[in-house]
Write a protein that holds these residues in place. Structure first.
Motif, PDB file in Angstrom:
ATOM      1  N   ASP A  73     -55.177 -41.752 -45.967  1.00  0.00           N
ATOM      2  CA  ASP A  73     -55.977 -40.926 -46.877  1.00  0.00           C
ATOM      3  C   ASP A  73     -56.426 -39.657 -46.143  1.00  0.00           C
ATOM      4  O   ASP A  73     -57.120 -39.744 -45.121  1.00  0.00           O
ATOM      5  N   ASN A  83     -58.646 -37.636 -46.837  1.00  0.00           N
ATOM      6  CA  ASN A  83     -60.092 -37.434 -46.885  1.00  0.00           C
ATOM      7  C   ASN A  83     -60.865 -38.480 -46.084  1.00  0.00           C
ATOM      8  O   ASN A  83     -62.096 -38.484 -46.105  1.00  0.00           O
ATOM      9  N   GLN A  84     -60.144 -39.342 -45.364  1.00  0.00           N
ATOM     10  CA  GLN A  84     -60.818 -40.355 -44.552  1.00  0.00           C
ATOM     11  C   GLN A  84     -61.470 -39.701 -43.344  1.00  0.00           C
ATOM     12  O   GLN A  84     -60.864 -38.882 -42.658  1.00  0.00           O
ATOM     13  N   MET A  85     -62.706 -40.090 -43.053  1.00  0.00           N
ATOM     14  CA  MET A  85     -63.440 -39.529 -41.919  1.00  0.00           C
ATOM     15  C   MET A  85     -63.192 -40.379 -40.674  1.00  0.00           C
ATOM     16  O   MET A  85     -63.037 -41.609 -40.771  1.00  0.00           O
ATOM     17  N   ASP A  86     -63.164 -39.756 -39.507  1.00  0.00           N
ATOM     18  CA  ASP A  86     -62.952 -40.501 -38.272  1.00  0.00           C
ATOM     19  C   ASP A  86     -64.279 -41.041 -37.744  1.00  0.00           C
ATOM     20  O   ASP A  86     -65.319 -40.948 -38.409  1.00  0.00           O
ATOM     21  N   ASP A 108     -67.282 -38.880 -37.856  1.00  0.00           N
ATOM     22  CA  ASP A 108     -67.608 -38.397 -39.201  1.00  0.00           C
ATOM     23  C   ASP A 108     -67.006 -37.005 -39.441  1.00  0.00           C
ATOM     24  O   ASP A 108     -67.649 -36.118 -40.004  1.00  0.00           O
ATOM     25  N   SER A 114     -63.465 -34.909 -40.797  1.00  0.00           N
ATOM     26  CA  SER A 114     -62.256 -35.065 -41.600  1.00  0.00           C
ATOM     27  C   SER A 114     -61.059 -34.424 -40.913  1.00  0.00           C
ATOM     28  O   SER A 114     -61.200 -33.620 -39.974  1.00  0.00           O
ATOM     29  N   HIS A 163     -61.139 -30.654 -41.048  1.00  0.00           N
ATOM     30  CA  HIS A 163     -61.951 -30.032 -39.992  1.00  0.00           C
ATOM     31  C   HIS A 163     -61.105 -29.769 -38.743  1.00  0.00           C
ATOM     32  O   HIS A 163     -61.131 -28.672 -38.175  1.00  0.00           O
ATOM     33  N   ALA A 190     -57.014 -32.859 -50.295  1.00  0.00           N
ATOM     34  CA  ALA A 190     -58.125 -32.769 -49.340  1.00  0.00           C
ATOM     35  C   ALA A 190     -59.300 -32.024 -49.961  1.00  0.00           C
ATOM     36  O   ALA A 190     -59.118 -31.063 -50.716  1.00  0.00           O
ATOM     37  N   ARG A 229     -65.782 -30.360 -47.519  1.00  0.00           N
ATOM     38  CA  ARG A 229     -66.313 -31.631 -47.032  1.00  0.00           C
ATOM     39  C   ARG A 229     -67.196 -31.387 -45.811  1.00  0.00           C
ATOM     40  O   ARG A 229     -66.799 -30.721 -44.847  1.00  0.00           O
ATOM     41  N   GLY A 285     -69.182 -32.609 -42.441  1.00  0.00           N
ATOM     42  CA  GLY A 285     -68.959 -33.626 -41.436  1.00  0.00           C
ATOM     43  C   GLY A 285     -69.351 -33.140 -40.052  1.00  0.00           C
ATOM     44  O   GLY A 285     -69.722 -31.979 -39.855  1.00  0.00           O
ATOM     45  N   THR A 301     -68.848 -27.640 -42.797  1.00  0.00           N
ATOM     46  CA  THR A 301     -67.560 -27.721 -43.499  1.00  0.00           C
ATOM     47  C   THR A 301     -66.438 -27.209 -42.593  1.00  0.00           C
ATOM     48  O   THR A 301     -66.696 -26.574 -41.552  1.00  0.00           O
TER      49      THR A 301
END
Length: 664
Positions: free
Chosen positions: A75, A77-80, A83, A85, A88, A107, A111, A113, A119
């Motif tokens: 995905d 849009n999954q954050m690591d 936090d 993306s 980023h 995406a 977002r 993070g 952003t």
């Protein structure tokens, strides 16, 4: 008002403690980022890019690996674990192709993070990736969003000194006085963080408010500049009319801030400015001294009076004691005038006024003192009259002709910024942050005229104008015929002295000769001395200009700053390059080529050189009934070299991108 305390702490908590100043940049502004992992390559510790996880593949721009992982179900849009993306990481490392791919996969462009809660557009702004900012905004990224510290993108671009990004954001509609969480404007951030002309100059050109105060401390941009001793911005703000007396929430003026920072040089400068302003108000001519137009008129008139009195008082038939007494009020008037009426702006008119007054009194001397000594031969009078007419014509044209000012309205400036940014060519080597226009080849911004000039040579104070594409030929004529007038004046003085005080250098010596000259007529000696002074610089300047025009095919600006212009750099050809041989350091230097470590370095050669005669013809515009054909070039619109300039000239680095990556 406090005095400087030698024991005061120059590190104000306001500037270094994030708790005391929550509007200050994040700590990584002060601490350089950790070094990136070793790049892929044929080294011992090499990791196969095909085994990269998606974060690492995005950081290094391994597009095929990114696509493989996303297509297998990852995905975007999954954050690591931090936090952050994928977008980023792609934005901060300027991976444009990967950003396009992520956006095609849905995406989220805005977002938030990371520990700064910002952003991808914020990340790209911090790193100065203008191309990435253009790309993200084309996908709908909002530059007005604030990060966890309360800063929008224009505040980040301002505090990091990314002038091109500031220009682009304003052109896209961002408010030049936009406030962050603490009420600070971009101008305040540049005054506090950027020790240079840009981007403060750009913000002021766009109309940034000078005396706006932030909400947290009540500091203006001048307060912030004084708190860090930013002399460049301080001078810029004061020249624009910033208030020196405004106080913040603690009741401190910019001078008080400078005192608390133990900045003795700045304190001295601000106190001197305040003292001068106060003295001007208290003087009986204070209201006139505050009038810029009146000050300029004084600077025009004063040299006429001063040159006359210096020559006339010794000429008077009174005792020398009385003559010395007459110089006392003259010296006092001179001191008062220089103190109250001559500022930096008005002083620019003094050289022109000195030329006009010197010329006036030389012609006065010619008519009323020297003319009888030339006899009745009309030839010399005709030549003198013709020289006078040509001198006056060329001076007037050099003085009043538009030298080639580059013109643009606000709409054109915005359009130019957007066009250059969106085509990845907005680089400030070829863009003026004051005029907000793209600068053509050979142009430069004149700090005196505050305008950009096409084919800029120099600003000449003796004609009160820039010398550029449109008036260079008149300036050359002015120097030539001015030399003729000075020669006539010196010759007239020689005729006067040969009749009234015969000179024998062997018997009288230098001091005896000078005594005789001044005794015969102090006025003639004074005029002759002025003519001698002017003939030295006029003739020297004429010779220097002719050398630059004919032999070098350069302007004065290009000659003085030749290493700054890539179009003046020519790479050595095959016959000039570095060649291997068996002796010395392994190679030799043919022709004018030089090398460092076996790599040839460019030499400075003008790409506009067409040969000695043609160079002069091009500048002077001579046609000679069609025998000469000057090259007509519109220097206000010429941005690139002609294709016939040769293949060895360095490609312009105006559009070269800057590699600025942060992997971790």
């Amino acid at each position: 008002m406090e005095e400087l305390d030698p024991s005061c702490n120059p590190l104000d908590p306001l500037l270094v403690d994030n708790k005391a100043a929550p509007d200050a940049p994040a700590k990584e502004v002060e601490t350089p980022p950790a070094p990136p992992p070793p790049p892929p390559g044929p080294n011992a510790g090499f990791q196969d890019p095909n085994t990269f996880d998606i974060i690492r593949a995005t950081q290094y721009g391994v597009f095929h690996r990114v696509r493989e992982l996303v297509e297998s179900g990852y995905d975007v849009n999954q954050m690591d674990h931090e936090d952050v993306s994928l977008l980023h990481w792609a934005a901060i490392n300027n991976r444009t192709d990967i950003v396009n791919y992520f956006m095609s996969k849905g995406a989220i462009v805005d977002r938030f993070g990371g520990h700064l809660n910002s952003t991808p557009l914020h990340w790209a702004t911090r790193q100065g990736h203008l191309g990435m900012i253009v790309q993200l905004m084309s996908f709908g990224a909002d530059p007005s969003l604030r990060d966890g510290e309360g800063c929008s993108c224009i505040h980040l671009a301002a505090q990091f000194g990314h002038t091109a990004i500031v220009a682009y954001l304003i052109a896209k509609g961002q408010d030049v006085d936009m406030l962050d969480k603490a009420g600070m404007t971009p101008l305040m951030w540049t005054a506090h963080r950027v020790f240079g002309y840009d981007p403060s100059r750009l913000l002021l050109t766009f109309g940034a408010t000078l005396n706006k105060a932030d909400k947290l401390h009540g500091n203006t941009a001048l307060h912030w500049a004084c708190s860090v001793g930013n002399h460049i911005v301080i001078k810029m703000l004061l020249n624009k009319g910033a208030d020196m007396y405004v106080v913040n929430h603690k009741g401190d003026s910019p001078l008080d801030i400078a005192i608390s920072q133990c900045n003795a040089e700045l304190v001295k400068k601000l106190r001197a400015m305040q003292a001068t302003a106060q003295a001007t108000k208290q003087s009986f001519l204070g209201k006139y001294a505050a009038d810029k137009i009146f000050r300029r008129r004084v600077c025009y008139v004063f040299p006429f009076i001063a040159l006359f009195l210096i020559g006339y008082i010794p000429e008077m038939s009174v005792a020398w004691g009385y003559k010395l007494l007459m110089f006392i009020p003259f010296a006092a008037a001179t001191h008062y005038t220089m103190k109250h009426f001559v500022d930096e702006d008005a002083a620019n008119t003094i050289p022109l006024a000195v030329y006009l007054s010197t010329k006036f009194w030389m012609y006065f001397t010619w008519l009323f003192y020297l003319l009888p000594y030339f006899g009745s031969d009309p030839t010399i009078h005709i030549i003198f009259t013709l020289n006078t007419l040509l001198l006056s014509f060329n001076f007037w044209k050099a003085w009043r002709t538009d030298p080639g000012y580059l013109k643009s309205n606000r709409e054109d400036k915005i359009k130019t910024i957007l066009e250059l940014a969106e085509t990845q060519t907005l680089k400030f080597e070829q863009f003026c942050s004051t005029c907000l226009i793209r600068r053509p080849l050979r142009s430069k911004h004149c700090n005196v005229c505050n305008r950009c000039v096409a084919k800029f040579d120099h600003h000449c104070p003796w004609v009160g104008n820039c010398i550029g594409a449109n008036n260079h030929k008149y300036f050359m004529g002015y120097l030539f015929f001015l030399s003729g007038m000075l020669i006539f004046c010196l010759y007239g003085c020689h005729l006067f002295w040969s009749v009234n005080c015969p000179i024998a250098f062997y018997e009288d010596g230098i001091t005896g000769v000078l005594y005789k000259l001044f005794k015969a007529s102090p006025w003639i000696a004074w005029i002759g001395l002025n003519a001698l002074f002017h003939i030295v610089w006029v003739s020297s300047l004429f010779v220097c200009q002719m050398y630059q025009i004919s032999w070098l095919a350069m302007t004065t600006n290009e000659r003085l700053n030749q290493m700054r212009y890539s179009h003046m750099q020519k790479m050595p050809g095959p016959e000039e390059g570095c060649k291997r041989d068996q002796g010395g350091h392994g190679h030799n230097h043919g022709g004018h080529g030089h090398c460092h470590g076996g790599k040839p370095t460019p030499k400075v050669v003008s790409p506009f050189n067409r040969g000695v005669v043609k160079n002069v013809v091009d500048v002077m515009g001579w046609r000679c009934c069609g025998l000469c054909r000057p090259l007509k070039v519109d220097w206000t619109t010429k941005f690139t070299l002609d294709s016939d300039s040769g293949p060895n000239y360095q490609a312009s680095n105006f559009h070269a991108g800057r590699e600025n990556y942060q992997f971790v």
